[in-house]
Every structure is written in structure tokens, then in C-alpha cells.
Design a protein around this motif. Structure first.
Motif, short mmCIF file in Angstrom:
data_model
loop_
_atom_site.label_atom_id
_atom_site.label_comp_id
_atom_site.label_asym_id
_atom_site.label_seq_id
_atom_site.Cartn_x
_atom_site.Cartn_y
_atom_site.Cartn_z
N LEU A 31 3.54 -9.74 4.39
CA LEU A 31 2.87 -9.05 3.29
C LEU A 31 2.88 -7.55 3.53
CD1 LEU A 31 -0.09 -11.53 2.83
CD2 LEU A 31 1.50 -10.86 1.03
N ASP A 32 3.17 -6.82 2.46
CA ASP A 32 3.14 -5.36 2.51
C ASP A 32 2.19 -4.91 1.39
OD1 ASP A 32 3.56 -2.68 2.69
OD2 ASP A 32 5.58 -2.71 1.82
N HIS A 33 0.97 -4.58 1.76
CA HIS A 33 -0.05 -4.19 0.77
C HIS A 33 -0.16 -5.24 -0.34
CE1 HIS A 33 1.09 -0.33 2.70
NE2 HIS A 33 -0.22 -0.19 2.71
N LEU A 62 3.32 -11.54 9.98
CA LEU A 62 2.09 -12.33 9.87
C LEU A 62 1.77 -12.92 11.23
CD1 LEU A 62 3.04 -14.41 6.71
CD2 LEU A 62 1.50 -12.44 6.77
N ARG A 72 7.68 -3.96 8.46
CA ARG A 72 6.27 -4.31 8.25
C ARG A 72 5.79 -5.24 9.36
NH1 ARG A 72 4.15 -0.46 5.80
NH2 ARG A 72 5.52 0.31 4.17
N PRO A 73 4.53 -5.14 9.72
CA PRO A 73 4.02 -6.07 10.75
C PRO A 73 4.16 -7.51 10.28
CG PRO A 73 2.36 -4.44 10.12
CD PRO A 73 3.50 -4.25 9.20
N TRP A 111 4.75 -9.56 -1.17
CA TRP A 111 5.60 -10.24 -0.20
C TRP A 111 6.92 -9.50 -0.02
CZ3 TRP A 111 4.17 -13.92 3.06
CH2 TRP A 111 3.02 -14.66 2.77
#
Lengths: 263, 498
Positions: B422-424, A75, A72-73, B427
């Protein structure tokens, strides 16, 4: 009933069967592979046991086959704060202050800033949470935490955003009465001797405790060590022993705080 | 190496010397297993409150104390440990009574200090010493003459069996220990069979059945397992009950756990056909206890052990503390378990961020992680060196290998280098190899994020079927303990129940 096409489909069928009950839904034949192998080689006592056999097998397979999801990208990281974090000893002093001597809290926060240090990251959230309804201290914490604080408040608004000021939020204390303030102007050794003598003779009693506490919080840093030593020795009179030792602890704590936080 | 599959409660401590420590004492589950009924076990837990006891003490032979009950005089309670045998001045006709069991629970938790025997204990032990042995048929007659002597239920069964066997005179008769073991094995097997029938009935009727929405149904199934001396599985069944109706997709989580419980129940009835190490793991999952002395007799693993994580849970008013340590030279993981009565101090001997040099002795079982601390060569000291980390994919490999060996594992420790993100809206921990979800955000989660600043950071976590539970974060030259304390979720469930 036709067999499930894959283990994932089979799991969905099993979950539906478990939810509704095998008495109503029956068992879906497993897809070729380990589930079918189990079904061929083990004859369950009934539909319930047959479903549990398949569930056990698929659960073991799914858990042992755990894989991470796609990356995931990250923060947008908190801006880097060049100030060094305060020492662990300073953090320990803060712990003692919060637990025993809150009267030193404002000075601790001010000394942190004056010393060019920042709050360690793990303290920022608890302190912001603690002072949500205390605007003055919250501002001091925000300053001590620097850019990390703004970054966190944006990420966790429900936990960290400021609340309406609480009526209980402390305001700065009024100045000391003149007779006590006069003591603060004495030289360190004279002040220490005066306090020790007053306590040993029980002339300074618990009635004056709040004022004496504020006095210890007011005296110049250089006076704290002799005061602490004298107060330790002064704890001889039964009526003032507790007071003397408490003031000695306060003086020692404040001395350590200043040593740790100020250059 | 695998940890014990959430060892049942209460059980032995792994940390001799600290508060709540039970070195050389029985595991609490051993004590609870002496209760004649589940209700008696529950009553005993109520009596296991230090404030209710005066002058409690113990030595190598006995445990004693004065229980302040509803009567004008406190009850004199003592337990002779070898047999065990019980004496209590309370009016209960149940043997052992709740006071004797409560006292033993406190003793097992390390809440009873060694001391000098009071007179009433000395007299009782002297009378016992002057009597024929329990296995001697004369013993029964002697007991009839002195009702104060109360042998344990196991001993009573042994005596009865011996009388019946006199007419057959088998050569040579099995010893009392063998008979007790055989009886327990039969009782456990019967309990597992009954559990399996209950499980099958549950899925035949469906998980939405109203009775499965009530804790009482799960507690009753668990109580039957306690009666069958399968306390670890009993606790697991109770935990499954706590999942019903919790969150979206709860039925899949419950069904998966029921499947695993079914697997343990099946395996528990096939112990003789399993490889030794797997059979040991199954026994642990069911609730067979291993004497700490036997564990200490196993080969030690000497290393400098770094304390990298800690988590507490609360089960049956017992706080279970898991301390995860990792060998500096061997890179081996180990688990130190300790227990304390709810409200009592927990074992604080090993703190996250410290390291100690010691011999650890591993419990038997396939890939077992649970250890007992043997000789400590150097006491815990602060350790600024961060632990070795792996990628999330590497951690999954470790977890998968452990679960392939012991599929009923409920947790597994990993240390990863990953960033919280964050994924949608949810966390996760993420790195170049992938992402894994965080299980039920811990209260300290914002602090994890604060410490990371959004960048990759070393995190020690427990894998659970629901996701990763962060336990500690290693940054800025130190480790921050973020593990759950005191079993918050379990406390909430307890409140709901009451």
C-alpha cells in the motif's frame, strides 16, 4: 505569454488549455527542447491542432519515459503456515463439489484439516467471500486457511469480514431414517450389490434420491470404490439410469476426495 | 517487439482450431466494412445471433443460412465469397442487407460450420457461374435481367468506373483490386482528415463542453470512421469517450488520448513517407486488415511458448481475448488474439500456466507482437516452470523501448518480481527498484495479495497508460489466471448506454 519552464509545467498548461478550450485560453509557448522544436517546424492549421500536436508529443514522451516511483515499504507479511497446501486434484474435487455436490463440502473441509493440509492461497478469498454469512463453514475455511485468513481479513475488511448469518445458511442434516441407515452398515460388496439390484429393478427410485445421496456420503471410505463400480453398471433401467449414474459420480468424487486429503 | 495497438474490432483470430476461431475466414472488421452505413453495420451485429439462424453452413465458395425474421417464412440468405455477392429473400433494398452481413459476421467468428449446400444456394451459384464477369460491361446488362444477383458495393463501383474509363482507354486499366485499394485509401484519408477537424474543434471548445459528455458524440465520430473504413481508430475513439468524467484528472487522460488519436490520424495520412514497418503499424492502428493467409506466409518463429497471461475485453458485443505467450528459447513475447460474439464461448485453447511447441507467424509492423499460430508441434501442456522476471525498473525500460517505437501502444506485457503493498491507501507493486501503481484494482486483487502473502512474487501484467493490470501470478509451482474476463467494464458501459 511566457514559455513554460519545464515539460511538466508545459503539460499542466496544455491540460488546462484542453479543459477550458484553446478559444478561451490560447496556447502557452513550449519550453526549449523537443516541444519547442516541434512548434518551430510545424505550422498547425489552428490553435486546436497546435494543442493536439503538443499533447501528442508530450504524451509520447511521458509514456515512453515511464519510470517507477520510489520503493514502498512492504506489508508485514502473512505469518508462514507450515502445513503443505492440498493437491491440485483436491482443489479440482472442491470445484466439482461447489458446482455439483455441495453435500460433500463439509466433509471436504473437515478432511483438509484432518489431513494436516491447508487451503491454497488463491482459494482463501473466494471461499471466505462465499461463506461470509455462513458461520459454520466460514469457521472451517478460516481454520483451513490458517493465519493467512486473519491477515487477509484485516487487509480487506469490506470484502471479507463476516456478515450476519443468513437464514439460508445450511445447518447439519438430521440422521438418516433407520431403513436407509441400515444399508450403511452393510459390507462394501453387499452394499454395492444391494444398491445395484435396487436400481436395476427400479425399486430405488428418484423419490429416494436425497436419502441415497446422503447414504453415499455416509458409507465408509473403503466401500466407495465397489459402490461406484456397481452403480455404474446398474445404470440400465430407463427409470433409474440417471439416478444410478449420479450416485456413481458422487461415490467416485467422494472416494477421490478422501484419497487426496487424508493420509 | 510491440503488440498491435489494441487492434480494432472485430479482427482476425490468432488461434486456429478453437471455438470462435476464424482461421481462413475474413476478419469481422472486413465484413463490417462492407456495410453501406454505420446503421447498417449496427443492424448487422443485431442479426449476428446464432439463435436467429437455421441451417447455416459454408464451404469454400459461399456462406448460407435461413434467418428467422418477422415474416412467416425464414429469409434465404447466401453470400458468394469471391466477389463477394449477396442474395437474400428479405424485402430490404439495401445491398448487402443486414441478414447477409450478420451471417458473414457469424461466419467470420467461426460460428458457421462447413456443410453441404442447400438447393437454393446451388441454383444461385449456378446462375452466377453462367453469367458474364462483373468487370465485363456485359455483366451489368445481365444483372439488370436478373435482379437476384447483387454484386457488392465495391464491385458496383468498379463497374461504374470501368464504364466511364472506356472513353479514355488508359493503358492498361488498373485491376479491380487496385482500384478498390485506391478507393479505400482515399476514403480512409478523408475520414482521418475529418477526424482531425473534429478533434481540433473539441479542444478549441474545451473538454467540458456538454456534447463531449454524451456517448452519442463519440459514437457518431466513431461511426464516421467506420464509414471511412478505419474501424480500429473508431474503436479507440469510442474508448476515449468512455474516459470522460471518470475519476479525478479525467481530462488529462482524455486529452492525452486525443493527442495520440491525432498522432495516428496524422501518420495515417503520411503512410508513403513512413518506414515500412512503422507504416504497417499505422495501418493496423487505423484498421487496415492483413489477410491471415499473408501472415501465415511470413517466416515462422518456432519455440516452446509459455502462456503467461490472459485478458478479455468487450467491444461492440465482441469479446476480445488476448493471450500473452513467451518463447522459452528466444524469450520473445507474442500475442494471440481471438474473438467471439458476446454470449458465445471464447477460445479456451491456451490456458495460463501451459506451454506448447509451435510455429508462430508475426503480423507485420514495428515490433509487432500479434501472431497467428501455424503448425503446432506439441499441444498445450501444463508448465510448472515460472517465467523469467525483471525488476520494475527493467520492466519500465522494456515498456519505454516499445513506446518509443510505436507511441500509440495501449498495452505491453511484462513479468516482474514484486510485492503488492500500500502506498498512501493505494495498492502498488514494489521492489528494490521502485513502485508502479495498479490500474483499477481487479476483482481478484485480494487473491493476488493472498498468493503473495505480502512477499515478492512473479506477476505477469499488462502495462496500460493508467497503470499495471495484473493478469497472472506465478507461485507455488503453478500459475493463477487473474486477468479480467468478458469485459466487465465494457459491459457496464454498455448497460449505461442502453
Amino acid at each position: 505569454m511566457t514559455a513554460a519552464a519545464s515539460l511538466a509545467d508545459h503539460w499542466e498548461a496544455l491540460a488546462a488549455g484542453g479543459l477550458l478550450g484553446t478559444d478561451r485560453r490560447g496556447l502557452v509557448p513550449p519550453p526549449p527542447g523537443p516541444a519547442a522544436h516541434l512548434a518551430e517546424h510545424r505550422v498547425p492549421a489552428g490553435s486546436g491542432e497546435g494543442l493536439l500536436d503538443q499533447v501528442a508529443l508530450l504524451t509520447a514522451l511521458r509514456r515512453a519515459g515511464v519510470r517507477p516511483g520510489p520503493p514502498r515499504p512492504l506489508l508485514l507479511g502473512a505469518p508462514v503456515d507450515d502445513r503443505p497446501p492440498c493437491s491440485e486434484r483436491a482443489v479440482a474435487v472442491l470445484g466439482d463439489i461447489l458446482a455439483e455436490w455441495p453435500v460433500l463440502l463439509d466433509e471436504w473441509l473437515a478432511a483438509l484439516l484432518a489431513g494436516g493440509k491447508r487451503l491454497p492461497a488463491d482459494l482463501v478469498v473466494p471461499l471466505l467471500g462465499r461463506f461470509r454469512a455462513d458461520p459454520r463453514r466460514r469457521a472451517a475455511v478460516m481454520a483451513g486457511a490458517g493465519s493467512l485468513a486473519d491477515w487477509l481479513v484485516e487487509l480487506f475488511p469490506t470484502q471479507l469480514v463476516a456478515r450476519r448469518p443468513s437464514p439460508a445458511a445450511e445447518s447439519p442434516l438430521p440422521p438418516l431414517p433407520p431403513d436407509i441407515a441400515r444399508l450403511a452398515e452393510l459390507d462394501g460388496p453387499v452394499l454395492a450389490a444391494t444398491l445395484a439390484e435396487g436400481l436395476a429393478r427400479a425399486e430405488l427410485t428418484n423419490r429416494l434420491r436425497p436419502l441415497l445421496v446422503r447414504l453415499v456420503c455416509t458409507v465408509p471410505a473403503g466401500h466407495l470404490a465397489p459402490c461406484a463400480a456397481a452403480l455404474h453398471r446398474a445404470g440400465t433401467h430407463p427409470a433409474t439410469m440417471g439416478l444410478a449414474l449420479g450416485l456413481a459420480e458422487l461415490a467416485t468424487l467422494r472416494h477421490t476426495m478422501i484419497q487426496e486429503l487424508l493420509p | 517487439m510491440t503488440p498491435s495497438p489494441d487492434p480494432s474490432l472485430p479482427a482476425t483470430s490468432a488461434a486456429p482450431g478453437g471455438p470462435g476461431v476464424v482461421e481462413g475466414r475474413w476478419p469481422v472488421e472486413h465484413v463490417v466494412a462492407l456495410a453501406p452505413t454505420a446503421a447498417a453495420a449496427a443492424a448487422a451485429r443485431q442479426a449476428a445471433v446464432p439463435a436467429s439462424w437455421r441451417a447455416a453452413g459454408c464451404d469454400d465458395v459461399a456462406v448460407w443460412g435461413l434467418f428467422t425474421g418477422s415474416g412467416a417464412e425464414p429469409y434465404e440468405t447466401c453470400v458468394e465469397l469471391a466477389e463477394p455477392a449477396f442474395r437474400c429473400s428479405c424485402p430490404s433494398r439495401r445491398t448487402p442487407c443486414k441478414h447477409a452481413l450478420g451471417l458473414l459476421i457469424l461466419w467470420a467468428l467461426g460460428q458457421v460450420a462447413a456443410g453441404a449446400r442447400p438447393v437454393f444456394v446451388g441454383h444461385w451459384l449456378a446462375r452466377r457461374a453462367a453469367r458474364p464477369a462483373v468487370d465485363d460491361p456485359r455483366g451489368a446488362a445481365a444483372r439488370e435481367a436478373d435482379p437476384e444477383v447483387e454484386p457488392s458495393p465495391a464491385a458496383t463501383r468498379t463497374t461504374t468506373r470501368a464504364r466511364g474509363d472506356d472513353q479514355v482507354a488508359p493503358p492498361p486499366p488498373p485491376g479491380p483490386a487496385d482500384q478498390r485499394a485506391a478507393e479505400r485509401a482515399a476514403r480512409v484519408a478523408s475520414g482521418l482528415a475529418e477526424l482531425d477537424r473534429w478533434l481540433a474543434d473539441a479542444v478549441r471548445g474545451g473538454l467540458t463542453a456538454p456534447e463531449l459528455a454524451r456517448y452519442a458524440s463519440w459514437d457518431a465520430a466513431a461511426a464516421r470512421l467506420v464509414d471511412a473504413q478505419a474501424p480500429a481508430l473508431a474503436n479507440r475513439v469510442k474508448r476515449v469517450g468512455g474516459l470522460v468524467g471518470v475519476g479525478a484528472g479525467w481530462h488529462e487522460a482524455v486529452l492525452a488520448e486525443l493527442g495520440i488519436v491525432h498522432l495516428i490520424a496524422e501518420a495515417g495520412r503520411r503512410l508513403p513517407h513512413l518506414p515500412d514497418d512503422l507504416a504497417d503499424s499505422v495501418r493496423t492502428a487505423v484498421g487496415w486488415t492483413v489477410r491471415q493467409a499473408d501472415v501465415l506466409g511470413r517466416a515462422p518463429e518456432t519455440d516452446r511458448w509459455c502462456v503467461v497471461g490472459r485478458s478479455d475485453t468487450l467491444e461492440d458485443r465482441i469479446v476480445v481475448r488476448r493471450v500473452w505467450v513467451r518463447g522459452e528459447r528466444t524469450d520473445a513475447w507474442a500475442l494471440l488474439l481471438s474473438f467471439s460474439a458476446y454470449g458465445q464461448s471464447v477460445d479456451e485453447r491456451f490456458q495460463v500456466g501451459e506451454a506448447f511447441e509451435a510455429d508462430l507467424h508475426r503480423y507485420p509492423g514495428r515490433g509487432e507482437l500479434r501472431c497467428v499460430v501455424g503448425v503446432v508441434h506439441r499441444e498445450p501442456q501444463r508448465d510448472p516452470v515460472p517465467p523469467l522476471t525483471s525488476s520494475l525498473a527493467g520492466a519500465c525500460d522494456q515498456i519505454g523501448a516499445a513506446l518509443a517505437g510505436v507511441p500509440w501502444l495501449e498495452r505491453w506485457p511484462v513479468t516482474v518480481l514484486a510485492a503488492p503493498t500500500l502506498d498512501h491507501g493505494r495498492w502498488v507493486l514494489s521492489d528494490h527498484s521502485g513502485s508502479l501503481p495498479i490500474a483499477g484494482l481487479p476483482a481478484d486483487w485480494p487473491s493476488v495479495v493472498a498468493l503473495s502473502g505480502g512477499r515478492p512474487v512473479a506477476v505477469t501484467a499488462e502495462w496500460t497508460p493508467a497503470g499495471l493490470v495484473p493478469l497472472a501470478l506465478h507461485a507455488e509451482g503453478r500459475s493463477v489466471d487473474l486477468g479480467p474476463r468478458g469485459g466487465f467494464h465494457e459491459r457496464r458501459r454498455e448497460r449505461e448506454r442502453t
